[in-house]
Design a protein around this motif. Structure first.
Motif, PDB file in Angstrom:
ATOM      1  N   ASP A 183       0.807  -1.230   0.000  1.00 32.42           N
ATOM      2  CA  ASP A 183       0.000   0.000   0.000  1.00 32.42           C
ATOM      3  C   ASP A 183       0.840   1.280   0.000  1.00 32.42           C
ATOM      4  OD1 ASP A 183      -1.996  -1.851   0.397  1.00 32.42           O
ATOM      5  OD2 ASP A 183      -2.487  -1.233   2.445  1.00 32.42           O
ATOM      6  N   VAL A 188      -7.052  -1.537   0.720  1.00 26.38           N
ATOM      7  CA  VAL A 188      -7.691  -0.270   1.081  1.00 26.38           C
ATOM      8  C   VAL A 188      -7.593  -0.137   2.599  1.00 26.38           C
ATOM      9  CG1 VAL A 188      -9.877   0.993   1.159  1.00 26.38           C
ATOM     10  CG2 VAL A 188      -9.252  -0.311  -0.896  1.00 26.38           C
ATOM     11  N   SER A 228      -2.006   6.064  -1.042  1.00 20.73           N
ATOM     12  CA  SER A 228      -2.633   6.825  -2.124  1.00 20.73           C
ATOM     13  C   SER A 228      -4.073   7.157  -1.732  1.00 20.73           C
ATOM     14  CB  SER A 228      -2.627   6.006  -3.407  1.00 20.73           C
ATOM     15  OG  SER A 228      -3.511   4.915  -3.246  1.00 20.73           O
ATOM     16  N   GLU A 229      -4.590   8.249  -2.287  1.00 26.36           N
ATOM     17  CA  GLU A 229      -5.954   8.664  -1.947  1.00 26.36           C
ATOM     18  C   GLU A 229      -6.976   7.573  -2.280  1.00 26.36           C
ATOM     19  OE1 GLU A 229      -6.340  12.938  -3.022  1.00 26.36           O
ATOM     20  OE2 GLU A 229      -8.480  12.385  -2.895  1.00 26.36           O
ATOM     21  N   SER A 230      -6.700   6.873  -3.380  1.00 29.51           N
ATOM     22  CA  SER A 230      -7.663   5.844  -3.785  1.00 29.51           C
ATOM     23  C   SER A 230      -7.583   4.608  -2.898  1.00 29.51           C
ATOM     24  CB  SER A 230      -7.429   5.452  -5.245  1.00 29.51           C
ATOM     25  OG  SER A 230      -6.136   4.902  -5.348  1.00 29.51           O
ATOM     26  N   GLY A 231      -6.544   4.560  -2.063  1.00 32.51           N
ATOM     27  CA  GLY A 231      -6.389   3.395  -1.187  1.00 32.51           C
ATOM     28  C   GLY A 231      -6.782   3.679   0.255  1.00 32.51           C
ATOM     29  N   VAL A 269      -9.965   5.112   3.010  1.00 33.49           N
ATOM     30  CA  VAL A 269     -11.333   5.553   3.317  1.00 33.49           C
ATOM     31  C   VAL A 269     -11.354   6.015   4.783  1.00 33.49           C
ATOM     32  CG1 VAL A 269     -13.750   4.819   3.576  1.00 33.49           C
ATOM     33  CG2 VAL A 269     -12.391   3.955   1.648  1.00 33.49           C
ATOM     34  N   GLU A 283     -18.366   3.664  -0.434  1.00 36.74           N
ATOM     35  CA  GLU A 283     -16.983   4.070  -0.762  1.00 36.74           C
ATOM     36  C   GLU A 283     -16.025   2.883  -0.608  1.00 36.74           C
ATOM     37  OE1 GLU A 283     -15.562   7.507   1.392  1.00 36.74           O
ATOM     38  OE2 GLU A 283     -13.614   7.447   0.349  1.00 36.74           O
ATOM     39  N   LEU A 284     -16.244   2.083   0.428  1.00 34.34           N
ATOM     40  CA  LEU A 284     -15.386   0.900   0.601  1.00 34.34           C
ATOM     41  C   LEU A 284     -15.561  -0.050  -0.583  1.00 34.34           C
ATOM     42  CD1 LEU A 284     -15.824   0.203   4.438  1.00 34.34           C
ATOM     43  CD2 LEU A 284     -13.663   0.704   3.279  1.00 34.34           C
ATOM     44  N   GLU A 338     -16.505   0.622  -3.608  1.00 35.89           N
ATOM     45  CA  GLU A 338     -15.939   1.197  -4.831  1.00 35.89           C
ATOM     46  C   GLU A 338     -14.408   1.134  -4.812  1.00 35.89           C
ATOM     47  OE1 GLU A 338     -14.706   5.212  -6.693  1.00 35.89           O
ATOM     48  OE2 GLU A 338     -16.318   5.447  -5.180  1.00 35.89           O
ATOM     49  N   LYS A 339     -13.811   1.483  -3.669  1.00 37.31           N
ATOM     50  CA  LYS A 339     -12.338   1.496  -3.617  1.00 37.31           C
ATOM     51  C   LYS A 339     -11.767   0.073  -3.601  1.00 37.31           C
ATOM     52  CE  LYS A 339     -11.538   6.208  -2.322  1.00 37.31           C
ATOM     53  NZ  LYS A 339     -11.230   7.252  -1.346  1.00 37.31           N
ATOM     54  N   ARG A 341     -11.558  -1.179  -7.105  1.00 36.96           N
ATOM     55  CA  ARG A 341     -10.406  -0.666  -7.868  1.00 36.96           C
ATOM     56  C   ARG A 341      -9.143  -1.484  -7.667  1.00 36.96           C
ATOM     57  NH1 ARG A 341     -10.088   5.794  -7.208  1.00 36.96           N
ATOM     58  NH2 ARG A 341     -12.268   6.077  -6.674  1.00 36.96           N
TER      59      ARG A 341
END
Ligand code: SUG
Length: 449
Positions: free
Chosen positions: A120, A192, A231-234, A236, A279-280, A282-283, A286
């Protein structure tokens, strides 16, 4: 991809384990204040859990306890003289400070630090930030030794990066992994990281509990995500429902536990729960993972039952066949709502298939269940090989530690015993031997130049 594992590093209960009533907002700590403790039994209950998990095939490690009483903490508060005089003066003039300086609270290693696995982080190393624990004095004195112990366990700077605790003010209140969950498809793959906070220090629009303290701030969690290079996408973030903190949920791990692709949580755990779950989902998608929420309805288990039984302070472990196992404290079996729910959960076709019960009463009476007692570190095979092997649980280490506990620990400890100057000598003698057993080198103040 190389093999990767979740390793649970359990806190070895220290020789001064006692019930000081030190944690306002933690119902068990408050209600067992001044009950006599058994450090020996406490340490053995913890070791029994470590042994059982090792025997079930899980990777298990051990995290050393701290030097107590913390004479240096008492000196910093103005008590002077020899170590024995410092203890005697504190006992006479300020017993609550002596009690705080004796707490064995470092046993709850879910509060030792926050860990981000290498998959991560921006630099591909495993990152650790020691928790400042600054909501309670007795816990705020843990992080310097915690940092030295973690440094001795995860010493290889090619694989491991260590950050000092955040600034020691309430605005950056940080309680470590107890408010942090990592989701992933496999331990070695990018995941995440889910940070749960009790309040915001700088955004007054966010609600806060009315009675009990919110120990973790949003700003502390954000700082850790930055330090670890996430990373922001990783990432919540979610806020705990303030009302549950007021009912005794002083950490997120008292109302939720996650592992792999599963979050097991109470219906009332999070503010804006639907948006958090979305959000969880969706992320996780990814990173190629499929999010599963196992939500316990309040009609089946109330927040009060969750706090009394510590249902969510369980360890959620992945077994070889892909199913999950929940390690719960005995108190869950004694609560009919919780026990009925668990029977139903394991027989429904969900991800959690089995429950194992452990007697951890000595720790539970201070508000520390199975999940509090362990720090999870996801490691790839080469990273695990780089860990100081002295702290990895084996049948031989279990036997050695059992003999060590029998040799050094008292059967019974009361508040008056904390003033006994021999307790400090006993503790130092035991820890000096322990650093040799666990191959830690010099990590305690009494061992440092
Ligand atoms: O910080 N209890 C600890 C319990 C920590 C539990 N950890 C997690 N939920 N992860 C605390 O409140 C009580 C000590 C006493 O009262 O003697 C105490 O510190």
């Amino acid at each position: 991809m190389s093999n990767a594992f979740e390793v649970n590093f359990d806190g070895l209960v220290g020789p001064t384990h006692n019930y000081g009533g030190l944690s306002y907002g933690n119902v068990a700590s408050q209600s067992n204040s001044n009950v006599a403790s058994s450090p020996k039994e406490a340490a053995k209950q913890g070791l029994a859990k470590m042994k059982a998990l090792m025997e079930m095939g899980f990777k298990q490690g051990v995290l050393a306890p701290q030097e107590r009483p913390d004479v240096n903490a008492l000196r910093s508060l103005g008590f002077a003289g020899t170590d024995a005089q410092v203890i005697a003066k504190a006992a006479k003039e300020a017993m609550p400070l002596l009690v705080a300086s004796c707490s064995a609270s470092s046993m709850w290693t879910a509060n030792a630090c926050t860990v981000s696995p290498s998959a991560d982080t921006a630099d591909g190393r495993v990152h650790f930030t020691a928790a400042n624990l600054n909501c309670k004095f007795h816990r705020s004195i843990e992080h310097p030794t915690t940092s030295r112990v973690l440094g001795a366990m995860f010493a290889d700077s090619q694989h491991f990066a260590h950050h000092a605790a955040l600034p020691a003010v309430g605005q950056f209140g940080d309680e470590g992994a107890a408010n942090h969950t990592r989701f992933c498809k496999e331990y070695g793959a990018a995941g995440v990281e889910f940070f749960v906070y009790g309040r915001s220090a700088f955004d007054s629009r966010l609600p806060a509990p009315q009675n009990y303290p919110a120990r973790q701030t949003l700003e502390a969690s954000q700082a850790i995500a930055r330090l670890h290079g996430l990373s922001e996408s990783g990432v919540v973030y979610a806020q705990q429902t303030p009302a549950v903190i007021d009912q005794g949920v002083f950490h997120n791990d008292v109302i939720a536990v996650g592992n792999g692709e599963v979050l097991f949580h109470h219906q009332d755990a999070f503010l804006n729960s639907d948006a958090v779950m979305a959000e969880l989902r969706e992320k996780l998608a990814r990173v190629g993972a499929e999010f599963h929420s196992v939500c316990v309805p309040r009609d089946a288990v109330g927040v009060d039952d969750a706090v009394k039984s510590y249902l969510f302070n369980s360890q959620l472990l992945s077994r070889g066949d892909g199913s999950m196992l929940l390690i719960v404290p005995e108190e869950c079996r004694n609560n009919s709502n919780v026990w009925n729910y668990l029977q139903q959960l394991t027989s429904s076709n969900g991800p959690i298939r089995d429950v194992k019960v452990f007697d951890l009463k000595q720790s539970m009476q201070n508000g520390g269940g199975p999940a509090c007692l362990r720090l999870r570190v996801a490691l790839k095979e080469n990273e695990l090989a780089a860990v100081n092997q002295g702290v990895i649980m084996t049948p031989a280490l279990y036997d050695t530690l059992t003999v060590w506990v029998d040799k050094h620990y008292r059967d019974r400890l009361t508040e008056n015993d904390l003033a006994d100057p021999n307790l400090l000598i006993e503790c130092r003698t035991a820890l000096d031997e322990l650093t040799q057993i666990l191959k830690l080198g010099s990590v305690y103040p009494f061992q440092l130049p």
